[in-house]
Design an enzyme around this catalytic site. Structure first.
Site, PDB file in Angstrom:
ATOM      1  N   ASN A  55       0.849  -1.200   0.000  1.00  0.00           N
ATOM      2  CA  ASN A  55       0.000   0.000   0.000  1.00  0.00           C
ATOM      3  C   ASN A  55       0.877   1.240   0.000  1.00  0.00           C
ATOM      4  O   ASN A  55       1.966   1.246   0.590  1.00  0.00           O
ATOM      5  CB  ASN A  55      -0.914   0.062   1.221  1.00  0.00           C
ATOM      6  CG  ASN A  55      -1.924   1.191   1.070  1.00  0.00           C
ATOM      7  OD1 ASN A  55      -2.831   1.095   0.239  1.00  0.00           O
ATOM      8  ND2 ASN A  55      -1.745   2.262   1.819  1.00  0.00           N
ATOM      9  N   TYR A  85       0.685  10.249   4.042  1.00  0.00           N
ATOM     10  CA  TYR A  85       0.355  10.544   5.442  1.00  0.00           C
ATOM     11  C   TYR A  85       1.450  11.472   5.978  1.00  0.00           C
ATOM     12  O   TYR A  85       2.627  11.103   5.968  1.00  0.00           O
ATOM     13  CB  TYR A  85       0.335   9.260   6.291  1.00  0.00           C
ATOM     14  CG  TYR A  85      -0.354   8.054   5.668  1.00  0.00           C
ATOM     15  CD1 TYR A  85      -1.688   8.094   5.276  1.00  0.00           C
ATOM     16  CD2 TYR A  85       0.347   6.856   5.495  1.00  0.00           C
ATOM     17  CE1 TYR A  85      -2.309   6.984   4.724  1.00  0.00           C
ATOM     18  CE2 TYR A  85      -0.267   5.736   4.955  1.00  0.00           C
ATOM     19  CZ  TYR A  85      -1.602   5.799   4.568  1.00  0.00           C
ATOM     20  OH  TYR A  85      -2.201   4.687   4.025  1.00  0.00           O
ATOM     21  N   ARG A  86       1.054  12.622   6.454  1.00  0.00           N
ATOM     22  CA  ARG A  86       2.047  13.614   6.902  1.00  0.00           C
ATOM     23  C   ARG A  86       2.897  13.077   8.047  1.00  0.00           C
ATOM     24  O   ARG A  86       2.460  12.215   8.816  1.00  0.00           O
ATOM     25  CB  ARG A  86       1.335  14.891   7.333  1.00  0.00           C
ATOM     26  CG  ARG A  86       0.600  14.718   8.648  1.00  0.00           C
ATOM     27  CD  ARG A  86       0.134  16.060   9.212  1.00  0.00           C
ATOM     28  NE  ARG A  86      -0.433  15.895  10.517  1.00  0.00           N
ATOM     29  CZ  ARG A  86      -1.703  16.134  10.825  1.00  0.00           C
ATOM     30  NH1 ARG A  86      -2.548  16.568   9.912  1.00  0.00           N
ATOM     31  NH2 ARG A  86      -2.125  15.963  12.059  1.00  0.00           N
ATOM     32  N   TRP A  95      -1.054   8.173   9.861  1.00  0.00           N
ATOM     33  CA  TRP A  95      -2.059   7.463   9.077  1.00  0.00           C
ATOM     34  C   TRP A  95      -3.325   7.448   9.909  1.00  0.00           C
ATOM     35  O   TRP A  95      -3.341   6.988  11.053  1.00  0.00           O
ATOM     36  CB  TRP A  95      -1.605   6.070   8.650  1.00  0.00           C
ATOM     37  CG  TRP A  95      -0.936   5.205   9.665  1.00  0.00           C
ATOM     38  CD1 TRP A  95      -1.348   4.936  10.937  1.00  0.00           C
ATOM     39  CD2 TRP A  95       0.271   4.461   9.468  1.00  0.00           C
ATOM     40  NE1 TRP A  95      -0.471   4.080  11.542  1.00  0.00           N
ATOM     41  CE2 TRP A  95       0.530   3.770  10.667  1.00  0.00           C
ATOM     42  CE3 TRP A  95       1.157   4.296   8.379  1.00  0.00           C
ATOM     43  CZ2 TRP A  95       1.634   2.935  10.829  1.00  0.00           C
ATOM     44  CZ3 TRP A  95       2.250   3.481   8.545  1.00  0.00           C
ATOM     45  CH2 TRP A  95       2.483   2.816   9.753  1.00  0.00           C
ATOM     46  N   GLU A 106      -1.167   0.920  -5.533  1.00  0.00           N
ATOM     47  CA  GLU A 106      -1.072   2.276  -6.074  1.00  0.00           C
ATOM     48  C   GLU A 106      -0.024   2.365  -7.181  1.00  0.00           C
ATOM     49  O   GLU A 106      -0.162   3.163  -8.106  1.00  0.00           O
ATOM     50  CB  GLU A 106      -0.725   3.277  -4.967  1.00  0.00           C
ATOM     51  CG  GLU A 106      -1.901   3.718  -4.092  1.00  0.00           C
ATOM     52  CD  GLU A 106      -2.273   2.734  -2.995  1.00  0.00           C
ATOM     53  OE1 GLU A 106      -1.559   1.722  -2.821  1.00  0.00           O
ATOM     54  OE2 GLU A 106      -3.279   2.978  -2.300  1.00  0.00           O
ATOM     55  N   ASP A 142      -4.465  22.288   9.038  1.00  0.00           N
ATOM     56  CA  ASP A 142      -4.872  21.173   8.172  1.00  0.00           C
ATOM     57  C   ASP A 142      -5.689  21.594   6.945  1.00  0.00           C
ATOM     58  O   ASP A 142      -6.004  22.760   6.754  1.00  0.00           O
ATOM     59  CB  ASP A 142      -5.634  20.148   9.028  1.00  0.00           C
ATOM     60  CG  ASP A 142      -5.162  18.732   8.737  1.00  0.00           C
ATOM     61  OD1 ASP A 142      -5.069  18.392   7.549  1.00  0.00           O
ATOM     62  OD2 ASP A 142      -4.885  17.989   9.695  1.00  0.00           O
TER      63      ASP A 142
HETATM   64  C1  LIG Z   1      -1.292  16.772   1.008  1.00  0.00           C
HETATM   65  C2  LIG Z   1      -2.018  15.606   1.585  1.00  0.00           C
HETATM   66  C3  LIG Z   1      -1.779  15.219   2.888  1.00  0.00           C
HETATM   67  C4  LIG Z   1      -2.438  14.142   3.455  1.00  0.00           C
HETATM   68  N1  LIG Z   1      -2.182  13.800   4.745  1.00  0.00           N
HETATM   69  C5  LIG Z   1      -2.789  12.715   5.282  1.00  0.00           C
HETATM   70  C6  LIG Z   1      -2.489  12.314   6.603  1.00  0.00           C
HETATM   71  O1  LIG Z   1      -1.692  12.939   7.297  1.00  0.00           O
HETATM   72  N2  LIG Z   1      -3.107  11.216   7.100  1.00  0.00           N
HETATM   73  C7  LIG Z   1      -4.002  10.494   6.363  1.00  0.00           C
HETATM   74  O2  LIG Z   1      -4.503   9.494   6.852  1.00  0.00           O
HETATM   75  N3  LIG Z   1      -4.324  10.877   5.103  1.00  0.00           N
HETATM   76  C8  LIG Z   1      -3.728  11.958   4.551  1.00  0.00           C
HETATM   77  N4  LIG Z   1      -4.033  12.331   3.271  1.00  0.00           N
HETATM   78  C9  LIG Z   1      -5.066  11.592   2.529  1.00  0.00           C
HETATM   79  C10 LIG Z   1      -4.592  10.231   2.078  1.00  0.00           C
HETATM   80  O3  LIG Z   1      -3.396  10.327   1.358  1.00  0.00           O
HETATM   81  C11 LIG Z   1      -5.673   9.583   1.218  1.00  0.00           C
HETATM   82  O4  LIG Z   1      -6.819   9.386   2.018  1.00  0.00           O
HETATM   83  C12 LIG Z   1      -5.258   8.262   0.601  1.00  0.00           C
HETATM   84  O5  LIG Z   1      -6.274   7.812  -0.252  1.00  0.00           O
HETATM   85  C13 LIG Z   1      -4.975   7.204   1.629  1.00  0.00           C
HETATM   86  O6  LIG Z   1      -4.570   6.032   0.975  1.00  0.00           O
HETATM   87  P1  LIG Z   1      -4.885   4.595   1.562  1.00  0.00           P
HETATM   88  O7  LIG Z   1      -6.343   4.317   1.310  1.00  0.00           O
HETATM   89  O8  LIG Z   1      -3.996   3.704   0.756  1.00  0.00           O
HETATM   90  O9  LIG Z   1      -4.561   4.597   3.000  1.00  0.00           O
HETATM   91  C14 LIG Z   1      -3.375  13.413   2.687  1.00  0.00           C
HETATM   92  C15 LIG Z   1      -3.619  13.800   1.368  1.00  0.00           C
HETATM   93  C16 LIG Z   1      -2.954  14.877   0.812  1.00  0.00           C
HETATM   94  C17 LIG Z   1      -3.236  15.271  -0.599  1.00  0.00           C
HETATM   95 MN   LIG Z   2      -4.334   2.258  -0.737  1.00  0.00          MN
END
Ligand SMILES: Cc1cc2nc3c(=O)[nH]c(=O)nc-3n(C[C@H](O)[C@H](O)[C@H](O)COP(=O)(O)O)c2cc1C
Ligand SMILES: [Mn+2]
Length: 483
Positions: free
Chosen positions: A168, A172-173, A186, A234, A283
């Site tokens: 995956n 996630y910041r 996450w 991805e 945020d």
């Molecule tokens: C700039 C930016 C920052 C993000 N920061 C976070 C974060 O800190 N934590 C989080 O859970 N998702 C964050 N997201 C959203 C996730 O990247 C997004 O929900 C993604 O689909 C998660 O992928 P996953 O389903 O594989 O976990 C962020 C998105 C962007 C564009």
């Molecule tokens: Mn995913």
């Protein structure tokens, strides 16, 4: 031709007048954020800050911060053409006869090119530092005055599902705590968190391996934010977007693969069970997300290019760069949503709704209470579960025109009848919900009501002038210079 790396994308942005090099000294603490905020809000260019105060590594920001830049990133004239490509695959049928099979070959060959390709080395291995490295050597931004510190805002976080072995990638910041550790934000509904929970529950390991890529070709970077179903890679989707496999290399210290053409890779682990205060952080919502406990990422090795570029973004009051990234997802994924919700004509998530707070959908209504069915389908669809407010209208409303939506919705509703409240999972960043991740949603059925729905009054038509009258008045308008 797919971009090999971030640099090729930067060149393309520059050639298209979509990038400015900032030679003036500018501080990664707040100043770059302020500049980026002004640039995005004025429709300005991507910024390559070549002289961040105190660092020799340039900072790239706003590379995706408009629809034009998103099109350049994904090498299309319009994001709708990605939707069209997805539709072609969705519509693919079992071929009939030899001719049908032959006709399908190019499509199948194309599909073969989507799978990531493992290579032995790549530019990200130009420098390998197993010791003597420090996260403080990178120009990581402090974005807003109330932030708890510096945050890596655009990291591609690679983990593996311990049960299926599937990869995956999520953005996630990461709050930089010290030279070798960061937060790992996450959120509870995301795949990284799910991998973590499964490992913790299995109780077999003390550590979960994690690798983080910062800066890569734009399709790869973009794929990190895609709301793909669990276990859908991805990197495969990135391969589809760029029509060329993503090249991956093995990490040095962990059993994970990362993009070979990345700028910087952090390898390391999260200790299962170790949590630390993360945040506050300015945020997406335009508000601070409050401090909370999240896992800690320990870095064991850094690999990078000799002269890396640090790619980042800021989030905050809309519209920001992430709005355009989200908009591209909305446009590209419409055919996939239609697979689940076939009556869906269009959707619109306005910037002010920060993705999940407002989704306007238009439907082709064929049976009573269909708007309610659509609301429930949206609330049951992957990350669309977070949608706080869904507005459903008939397909004669142009939902990309918010003035038309507001006018027609407000005129068409009987609020007590048409509002549907429900409980459900809430985005972890949502501050007003009564408990974290726990709260309510509202759906507004603003479709025309039918007798079968208990509505027996006549439904008036929208005002429209006669064509012949319009024609005559056109001439008079011309003389007067009106309209
Ligand atoms: C700039 C930016 C920052 C993000 N920061 C976070 C974060 O800190 N934590 C989080 O859970 N998702 C964050 N997201 C959203 C996730 O990247 C997004 O929900 C993604 O689909 C998660 O992928 P996953 O389903 O594989 O976990 C962020 C998105 C962007 C564009
Ligand atoms: Mn995913």
């Amino acid at each position: 031709m797919a971009y090999n790396d971030l640099r090729a994308f930067i060149t393309a942005l520059e050639e298209n007048g979509e990038l400015k090099r900032v030679t003036a000294e500018i501080d990664p603490v707040l100043e770059i954020a302020e500049l980026a905020d002004r640039a995005v809000k004025s429709g300005g260019p991507a910024l390559l800050c070549e002289n961040p105060t105190g660092y020799s590594i340039p900072v790239l920001i706003n590379a995706f911060a408009s629809m034009r830049k998103m099109e350049l990133a994904l090498e299309v004239d319009s994001i709708d053409s990605i939707a069209a490509r997805i539709s072609e695959y969705v519509a693919m049928k079992t071929p009939e006869g030899l001719l049908g099979k032959l006709k399908m070959l190019p499509k199948l060959a194309e599909m073969g090119s989507f799978f990531p390709k493992e290579v032995r080395s790549g530019p990200v291995k130009e420098v390998i530092k197993k010791d003597g490295f420090s996260l403080l050597d990178y120009p990581v931004l402090k974005c807003w005055p109330g932030d708890a510190g510096r945050f890596i805002t655009l990291p591609l976080v690679f983990t593996k599902n311990p049960e299926t072995g599937k990869r995956n990638v999520g953005v996630y910041r990461m709050q930089v705590y010290d030279e070798r550790s960061t937060g790992m934000h996450w959120q509870t509904h995301k795949q990284g968190a799910e991998h973590y929970r499964r490992r913790l529950a299995a109780g077999k390991e003390e550590r979960m391996e994690v690798a983080v890529a910062i800066g890569a070709d734009p399709a790869t970077m973009f794929s990190g934010i895609l709301p793909l179903p669990p276990d859908l890679d991805e990197m495969l989707f990135a391969g589809f977007l760029r029509s060329k496999p993503v090249e991956l290399v093995k990490c040095e210290t962990v059993d994970l693969e990362v993009p070979a053409h990345a700028e910087i890779v952090l390898e390391g682990y999260v200790t299962l069970g170790e949590l630390k205060t993360e945040g506050p952080f300015g945020d997406h919502t335009g508000f601070y997300s409050l401090e909370d406990d999240f896992p800690v990422f320990h870095v064991t090795c850094v690999t990078q290019r000799e002269k890396p570029i640090y790619a980042t973004t800021i989030v905050g009051p809309p519209p920001m760069e992430d709005y355009y990234m989200g908009k591209a997802i909305e446009r590209a994924f419409l055919p996939l949503m239609r697979l689940q919700i076939p009556e869906l004509v269009d959707i619109n998530m306005p910037a002010e709704g920060i993705f999940h707070n407002l989704m306007i959908v238009s439907i082709r209504k064929s049976y009573p209470l269909q708007a309610r069915k659509v609301m429930n389908a949206v609330w049951g669809l992957g990350q669309a579960m977070f949608t706080k407010c869904i507005v459903v209208v008939d397909d004669d409303v142009d939902i990309q025109n918010l003035s038309e939506v507001t006018w027609k919705v407000l005129n068409n509703i009987d609020p007590e009848r048409d509002f549907q409240f429900t409980m459900g999972p809430i985005d972890q960043l949502d501050h007003p919900s009564r408990l974290p991740n726990y709260g309510s949603k509202v759906g507004i059925d603003a479709t025309r009501k039918w007798p079968e729905e208990g509505f027996h009054r006549p439904w008036p038509g929208v005002l429209k002038m006669d064509a012949s009258v319009k024609k005559r008045v056109d001439r008079i308008c011309k003389q007067l210079g009106i309209g």
